[in-house]
Design an enzyme around this catalytic site. Sequence first.
Site, PDB file in Angstrom:
ATOM      1  N   HIS A  78      -3.331  42.289  18.917  1.00 48.84           N
ATOM      2  CA  HIS A  78      -3.541  43.514  18.141  1.00 48.84           C
ATOM      3  C   HIS A  78      -4.634  44.343  18.797  1.00 48.84           C
ATOM      4  O   HIS A  78      -5.718  43.848  19.080  1.00 48.84           O
ATOM      5  CB  HIS A  78      -3.923  43.180  16.690  1.00 48.84           C
ATOM      6  CG  HIS A  78      -2.727  42.902  15.835  1.00 48.84           C
ATOM      7  ND1 HIS A  78      -2.581  43.365  14.558  1.00 48.84           N
ATOM      8  CD2 HIS A  78      -1.585  42.223  16.110  1.00 48.84           C
ATOM      9  CE1 HIS A  78      -1.409  42.979  14.080  1.00 48.84           C
ATOM     10  NE2 HIS A  78      -0.801  42.274  14.998  1.00 48.84           N
ATOM     11  N   TYR A 206      -7.638  47.458   6.251  1.00 50.16           N
ATOM     12  CA  TYR A 206      -8.787  47.141   5.402  1.00 50.16           C
ATOM     13  C   TYR A 206      -9.004  48.349   4.495  1.00 50.16           C
ATOM     14  O   TYR A 206      -9.315  49.432   5.001  1.00 50.16           O
ATOM     15  CB  TYR A 206     -10.048  46.939   6.242  1.00 50.16           C
ATOM     16  CG  TYR A 206     -10.096  45.656   7.020  1.00 50.16           C
ATOM     17  CD1 TYR A 206      -9.407  45.505   8.219  1.00 50.16           C
ATOM     18  CD2 TYR A 206     -10.869  44.588   6.571  1.00 50.16           C
ATOM     19  CE1 TYR A 206      -9.477  44.320   8.944  1.00 50.16           C
ATOM     20  CE2 TYR A 206     -10.953  43.398   7.295  1.00 50.16           C
ATOM     21  CZ  TYR A 206     -10.245  43.274   8.477  1.00 50.16           C
ATOM     22  OH  TYR A 206     -10.318  42.100   9.191  1.00 50.16           O
ATOM     23  N   PRO A 297     -15.180  36.335   4.697  1.00 50.34           N
ATOM     24  CA  PRO A 297     -14.059  36.512   5.625  1.00 50.34           C
ATOM     25  C   PRO A 297     -13.806  37.950   6.079  1.00 50.34           C
ATOM     26  O   PRO A 297     -12.969  38.169   6.954  1.00 50.34           O
ATOM     27  CB  PRO A 297     -12.858  35.993   4.830  1.00 50.34           C
ATOM     28  CG  PRO A 297     -13.254  36.101   3.410  1.00 50.34           C
ATOM     29  CD  PRO A 297     -14.736  35.922   3.367  1.00 50.34           C
ATOM     30  N   LYS A 301     -14.560  36.119  11.074  1.00 51.14           N
ATOM     31  CA  LYS A 301     -15.393  35.441  12.059  1.00 51.14           C
ATOM     32  C   LYS A 301     -15.509  33.922  11.923  1.00 51.14           C
ATOM     33  O   LYS A 301     -15.944  33.257  12.867  1.00 51.14           O
ATOM     34  CB  LYS A 301     -16.825  36.015  12.019  1.00 51.14           C
ATOM     35  CG  LYS A 301     -16.915  37.465  12.450  1.00 51.14           C
ATOM     36  CD  LYS A 301     -16.504  37.618  13.901  1.00 51.14           C
ATOM     37  CE  LYS A 301     -16.474  39.048  14.371  1.00 51.14           C
ATOM     38  NZ  LYS A 301     -15.491  39.297  15.412  1.00 51.14           N
ATOM     39  N   TYR A 402     -15.896  43.552  16.181  1.00 52.22           N
ATOM     40  CA  TYR A 402     -14.702  42.905  15.626  1.00 52.22           C
ATOM     41  C   TYR A 402     -13.987  42.076  16.702  1.00 52.22           C
ATOM     42  O   TYR A 402     -13.525  40.961  16.447  1.00 52.22           O
ATOM     43  CB  TYR A 402     -13.753  43.959  15.046  1.00 52.22           C
ATOM     44  CG  TYR A 402     -12.670  43.387  14.165  1.00 52.22           C
ATOM     45  CD1 TYR A 402     -12.807  43.365  12.776  1.00 52.22           C
ATOM     46  CD2 TYR A 402     -11.499  42.857  14.706  1.00 52.22           C
ATOM     47  CE1 TYR A 402     -11.821  42.833  11.962  1.00 52.22           C
ATOM     48  CE2 TYR A 402     -10.508  42.314  13.906  1.00 52.22           C
ATOM     49  CZ  TYR A 402     -10.673  42.306  12.534  1.00 52.22           C
ATOM     50  OH  TYR A 402      -9.692  41.776  11.720  1.00 52.22           O
TER      51      TYR A 402
HETATM   52  C1  LIG Z   1      -9.718  28.874   1.813  1.00 51.99           C
HETATM   53  C2  LIG Z   1     -10.351  29.405   3.069  1.00 51.99           C
HETATM   54  C3  LIG Z   1      -9.865  30.593   3.650  1.00 51.99           C
HETATM   55  C4  LIG Z   1     -10.442  31.099   4.806  1.00 51.99           C
HETATM   56  N1  LIG Z   1      -9.973  32.265   5.333  1.00 51.99           N
HETATM   57  C5  LIG Z   1     -10.549  32.765   6.444  1.00 51.99           C
HETATM   58  C6  LIG Z   1     -10.103  33.964   7.011  1.00 51.99           C
HETATM   59  O1  LIG Z   1      -9.180  34.625   6.505  1.00 51.99           O
HETATM   60  N2  LIG Z   1     -10.719  34.421   8.146  1.00 51.99           N
HETATM   61  C7  LIG Z   1     -11.737  33.713   8.743  1.00 51.99           C
HETATM   62  O2  LIG Z   1     -12.251  34.132   9.785  1.00 51.99           O
HETATM   63  N3  LIG Z   1     -12.166  32.572   8.229  1.00 51.99           N
HETATM   64  C8  LIG Z   1     -11.597  32.090   7.107  1.00 51.99           C
HETATM   65  N4  LIG Z   1     -12.046  30.934   6.597  1.00 51.99           N
HETATM   66  C9  LIG Z   1     -13.102  30.244   7.321  1.00 51.99           C
HETATM   67  C10 LIG Z   1     -12.540  29.397   8.454  1.00 51.99           C
HETATM   68  O3  LIG Z   1     -11.332  28.825   8.059  1.00 51.99           O
HETATM   69  C11 LIG Z   1     -13.599  28.358   8.770  1.00 51.99           C
HETATM   70  O4  LIG Z   1     -14.733  29.050   9.252  1.00 51.99           O
HETATM   71  C12 LIG Z   1     -13.129  27.317   9.795  1.00 51.99           C
HETATM   72  O5  LIG Z   1     -12.179  26.470   9.215  1.00 51.99           O
HETATM   73  C13 LIG Z   1     -14.318  26.494  10.292  1.00 51.99           C
HETATM   74  O6  LIG Z   1     -13.871  25.430  11.067  1.00 51.99           O
HETATM   75  P1  LIG Z   1     -14.642  24.044  11.063  1.00 51.99           P
HETATM   76  O7  LIG Z   1     -13.893  23.171  11.999  1.00 51.99           O
HETATM   77  O8  LIG Z   1     -16.073  24.282  11.283  1.00 51.99           O
HETATM   78  O9  LIG Z   1     -14.534  23.512   9.570  1.00 51.99           O
HETATM   79  P2  LIG Z   1     -13.260  23.068   8.723  1.00 51.99           P
HETATM   80  O10 LIG Z   1     -12.058  23.822   9.125  1.00 51.99           O
HETATM   81  O11 LIG Z   1     -13.683  23.108   7.303  1.00 51.99           O
HETATM   82  O12 LIG Z   1     -13.020  21.573   9.163  1.00 51.99           O
HETATM   83  C14 LIG Z   1     -13.832  20.514   8.711  1.00 51.99           C
HETATM   84  C15 LIG Z   1     -13.023  19.247   8.752  1.00 51.99           C
HETATM   85  O13 LIG Z   1     -13.841  18.163   8.371  1.00 51.99           O
HETATM   86  C16 LIG Z   1     -13.150  17.360   7.446  1.00 51.99           C
HETATM   87  N5  LIG Z   1     -14.154  16.661   6.638  1.00 51.99           N
HETATM   88  C17 LIG Z   1     -14.846  17.109   5.570  1.00 51.99           C
HETATM   89  N6  LIG Z   1     -15.691  16.183   5.122  1.00 51.99           N
HETATM   90  C18 LIG Z   1     -15.547  15.109   5.923  1.00 51.99           C
HETATM   91  C19 LIG Z   1     -16.134  13.830   5.961  1.00 51.99           C
HETATM   92  N7  LIG Z   1     -17.055  13.458   5.065  1.00 51.99           N
HETATM   93  N8  LIG Z   1     -15.759  12.981   6.923  1.00 51.99           N
HETATM   94  C20 LIG Z   1     -14.823  13.334   7.833  1.00 51.99           C
HETATM   95  N9  LIG Z   1     -14.222  14.539   7.852  1.00 51.99           N
HETATM   96  C21 LIG Z   1     -14.582  15.407   6.899  1.00 51.99           C
HETATM   97  C22 LIG Z   1     -12.274  18.305   6.682  1.00 51.99           C
HETATM   98  O14 LIG Z   1     -11.158  17.669   6.083  1.00 51.99           O
HETATM   99  C23 LIG Z   1     -11.851  19.273   7.783  1.00 51.99           C
HETATM  100  O15 LIG Z   1     -10.698  18.867   8.450  1.00 51.99           O
HETATM  101  C24 LIG Z   1     -11.503  30.424   5.418  1.00 51.99           C
HETATM  102  C25 LIG Z   1     -11.988  29.243   4.852  1.00 51.99           C
HETATM  103  C26 LIG Z   1     -11.435  28.737   3.678  1.00 51.99           C
HETATM  104  C27 LIG Z   1     -12.005  27.479   3.074  1.00 51.99           C
END
Ligand SMILES: Cc1cc2nc3c(=O)[nH]c(=O)nc-3n(C[C@H](O)[C@H](O)[C@H](O)COP(=O)(O)OP(=O)(O)OC[C@H]3O[C@@H](n4cnc5c(N)ncnc54)[C@H](O)[C@@H]3O)c2cc1C
Length: 414
Positions: A78, A206, A297, A301, A402
């Site tokens: 995009h 947006y 969100p 980011k 962005y």
């Molecule tokens: C509902 C939702 C919608 C979102 N929408 C957007 C969006 O539209 N745009 C955007 O930019 N960002 C969005 N985000 C944010 C984005 O998805 C996160 O920033 C991203 O997932 C971060 O990645 P991560 O690997 O750090 O954490 P996570 O994706 O949260 O991964 C963490 C992992 O650790 C695991 N875990 C948790 N506790 C434990 C434990 N005790 N032991 C072992 N494993 C564990 C979990 O199951 C998970 O698989 C959204 C987040 C949520 C919750």
Amino acid sequence: VASRSTISTQVAIVGGGPAGLLLSHLLRRSGIDSVVLELRDREYAIKRVRAGVLEEDAARLLTEVGLGDRLHKEGQRHDGIYLQYAGVRHHIPFRELVGRSVWLYSQQEVVKDLIEAHDAAGTPPRYSVSDMQLDNLVDGSPTVRFSQGREDFELIADFVVGADGAHGVCRPSIPETNKKTYTREYPFGWLGILAHVKPSTDELIYALHERGFAMHSMRSNSVSRLYLQVDPHENIAEWSDERIWDELDIRLGTPGWTLERGEIFDKSITPMHSFVSDPMRYGKLFLIGDSAHIVPPTGAKGLNLALADASYLHDGLAAWYGNGDERGLDEYSEKSLERVWKIQHFSTWMTRMLHRFDESGSFGQADGANPDNVDFDHHVQLGQLRQLCESERGMAHLAERYTGLPFLRYPSAE
Ligand SMILES: Cc1cc2nc3c(=O)[nH]c(=O)nc-3n(C[C@H](O)[C@H](O)[C@H](O)COP(=O)(O)OP(=O)(O)OC[C@H]3O[C@@H](n4cnc5c(N)ncnc54)[C@H](O)[C@@H]3O)c2cc1C
């Protein structure tokens, strides 16, 4: 007491989301051993619906490390977004302004690609682990105790990485006296839907509307993703599909444009807040992604930050394992946090510019309940958006942020 089996590795990674899986993938490519421990099962990890926008550098990194095949086939590049206010839509042409783009490719697809790469390399994450406990983070060999099935394990490593998201165990393992946390709550959330319908727009929209923010995004040529600003305590059961489409029509509507409707197959309400935990290191524990910080969100980011942290920490670890150079690890927290706060600023700026602040609260001001102030603030937002869209420099600023700040690298380019 049942005995524990002992496993050892170089880097123990708690959490198999995008941050943990990418770090493990990068480490493997650098010849460094790691084990990923994931709370959920494989199916759940692959199906979890979340973010969808990849910054240019995130897409480039995934491509460089062999994860770009489906991204380039099924993802969409995009070259801009629309900002909409007072019923008029304005295009922000990223490529013309800053020569950069973003990619629309779901987080769940990124996770799927990573999991498949791990499977192919014969190093799948350990799924469905429980009772995680971290020890020896400062002195001795860091250890993660956990259970899987009916067995208890002890994973001994050189380092532990907390990639376990906002509700994991790693951040709480850092004593309160060794960290400071920063939080910002918002008086609203996003009601998000996924629908089987061709997107009614070529770029993301947006929209600031008197009734609140709305957004039109997409996942493919046949799946649309749309959002509405709602009260975070709203009962989703009160939002029938028809009510959602009607409200989207009102907030996204412009003369002569039609929002196509389709079957809604996923809907949820996510409260919105910002969070930072400082530092992102405690002894031999490093935090990456949502375990260290949450952004609203609106700036798209969260996923990008998680991938950027993983990439930067990989560089530090690779230098340490390569020739004992500790500087990358020593700089990790401070440099990452500098970048995190810039991105917190962008996400806050977008959120403040585009949401309606009603009686339930304004930006930390006690006078938020006064309807005059609410109206005033709305007109200030309109003034802000007009200035931005009338100025090439204003639009270029948005486009630059962005499409993403450069990922940090260590050792930094000379
Ligand atoms: C509902 C939702 C919608 C979102 N929408 C957007 C969006 O539209 N745009 C955007 O930019 N960002 C969005 N985000 C944010 C984005 O998805 C996160 O920033 C991203 O997932 C971060 O990645 P991560 O690997 O750090 O954490 P996570 O994706 O949260 O991964 C963490 C992992 O650790 C695991 N875990 C948790 N506790 C434990 C434990 N005790 N032991 C072992 N494993 C564990 C979990 O199951 C998970 O698989 C959204 C987040 C949520 C919750």
